[in-house]
Design an enzyme around this catalytic site. Structure first.
Site, PDB file in Angstrom:
ATOM      1  N   HIS A  56      36.685 -97.136 -48.306  1.00  0.00           N
ATOM      2  CA  HIS A  56      36.468 -95.836 -48.948  1.00  0.00           C
ATOM      3  C   HIS A  56      37.585 -94.858 -48.570  1.00  0.00           C
ATOM      4  CE1 HIS A  56      33.762 -92.558 -50.482  1.00  0.00           C
ATOM      5  NE2 HIS A  56      34.502 -91.842 -49.649  1.00  0.00           N
ATOM      6  N   GLU A  57      37.842 -94.731 -47.270  1.00  0.00           N
ATOM      7  CA  GLU A  57      38.861 -93.780 -46.808  1.00  0.00           C
ATOM      8  C   GLU A  57      40.266 -94.212 -47.240  1.00  0.00           C
ATOM      9  OE1 GLU A  57      38.006 -90.950 -45.776  1.00  0.00           O
ATOM     10  OE2 GLU A  57      35.894 -91.473 -45.589  1.00  0.00           O
ATOM     11  N   HIS A 111      40.965 -92.761 -50.598  1.00  0.00           N
ATOM     12  CA  HIS A 111      41.449 -91.378 -50.508  1.00  0.00           C
ATOM     13  C   HIS A 111      42.925 -91.342 -50.105  1.00  0.00           C
ATOM     14  CE1 HIS A 111      37.646 -89.448 -51.157  1.00  0.00           C
ATOM     15  NE2 HIS A 111      37.083 -89.939 -50.069  1.00  0.00           N
ATOM     16  N   HIS A 156      45.250 -92.485 -52.898  1.00  0.00           N
ATOM     17  CA  HIS A 156      45.288 -91.429 -53.903  1.00  0.00           C
ATOM     18  C   HIS A 156      46.218 -90.301 -53.436  1.00  0.00           C
ATOM     19  CE1 HIS A 156      42.702 -88.938 -56.955  1.00  0.00           C
ATOM     20  NE2 HIS A 156      43.985 -88.959 -57.264  1.00  0.00           N
TER      21      HIS A 156
END
Length: 254
Positions: free
Chosen positions: A41-42, A45, A48
């Site tokens: 998940h991280e 980020h 991105h």
């Protein structure tokens, strides 16, 4: 990446950094499934942020909150698909499916309930109504009954859960988890089925930073969030996961 637990270290997990730095991740990794999904998940980020900062000038490098959870949750969905395809045995597959459904429930359905709670209390405030803790608790309890239905026992203490949700003290953020997850579900479907063309559009989305309106960015990537089909596509993935669980689990057939 600050990986392991340490004395005095903050809990939780997040990705951070500045325009001219690498992305940094803080987390407390353990050898379990939840930590692996948190890491993925991280990393969503961070990737991105990396693409945005390296492709856009400073003024457009920061992507908007509406798309902030797309890359992170898309990573989770792709990992989930990979794990289901490579599961060793029925028990492992059932565990992964249950984990997936719980993530979906808390990210889409529960966050939508949170958003309705926020919407309701703000409407009452704007209408000049006074709101007490008892009012908040009644509204929140009634929403739990509405969202979970009569077949679930709603504990009376759930009424005060609103007080411990930090997002309620910042206006209107929680719905973005649901919209971001829905967009990610549609994008993951495109990536898994359309191959390289969908992957290229997705990477261009990551590179666009804050240079366009979020709806236009997602539309360019292949998902129109103004079309209800985009949300229905996410719910369709949830439905298929429930079907897979029922087919795998002998208990549900009794």
């Amino acid at each position: 990446m600050d990986v392991y637990e340490n004395d005095g270290k903050k809990g939780g997990a997040y990705s951070w950094g500045s325009y001219d730095s690498k992305p940094y991740i803080l987390m407390n990794y353990k050898e379990d499934l939840n930590s692996m999904f948190t890491l993925v998940h991280e990393l969503g980020h961070s990737v991105h942020s990396y693409y945005s900062r390296s492709s856009q000038p400073y003024i457009d490098a920061h992507y908007k909150i509406f798309v902030a959870e797309v890359a992170s949750t898309l990573n989770e969905l792709l990992l989930m698909e990979y794990m289901l395809k490579n599961a060793k045995g029925k028990k492992e597959k059932l565990y992964i499916l249950n984990y997936h459904l719980e993530q979906f429930r808390t990210t889409v359905y529960r966050q939508t309930m949170f958003a309705e709670f926020e919407k309701t209390i703000h409407e009452k405030s704007e209408a000049g109504q006074a709101l007490t803790g008892e009012d908040f608790s009644k509204i929140y309890y009634d929403l739990n009954k509405k969202y979970y239905g009569e077949d679930i026992e709603i504990d009376s203490q759930i009424a005060i859960e609103w007080a411990r949700v930090p997002h309620f003290y910042s206006n209107f953020y929680v719905y973005k988890y649901a919209t971001g997850f829905s967009a990610a579900a549609a994008l993951s479907f495109l990536i898994m089925n359309d191959g390289e063309s969908a992957q290229r559009r997705y990477i261009e989305f990551l590179k666009s930073g804050g240079s366009k309106y979020p709806l236009d960015q997602l539309r360019d990537a292949g998902v129109d969030m103004e079309d209800k089909y985009s949300v229905l596509k996410a719910l369709e993935l949830f439905e298929k996961a429930v079907e897979k669980l029922s087919l795998e689990d002998d208990f549900t057939k009794r």
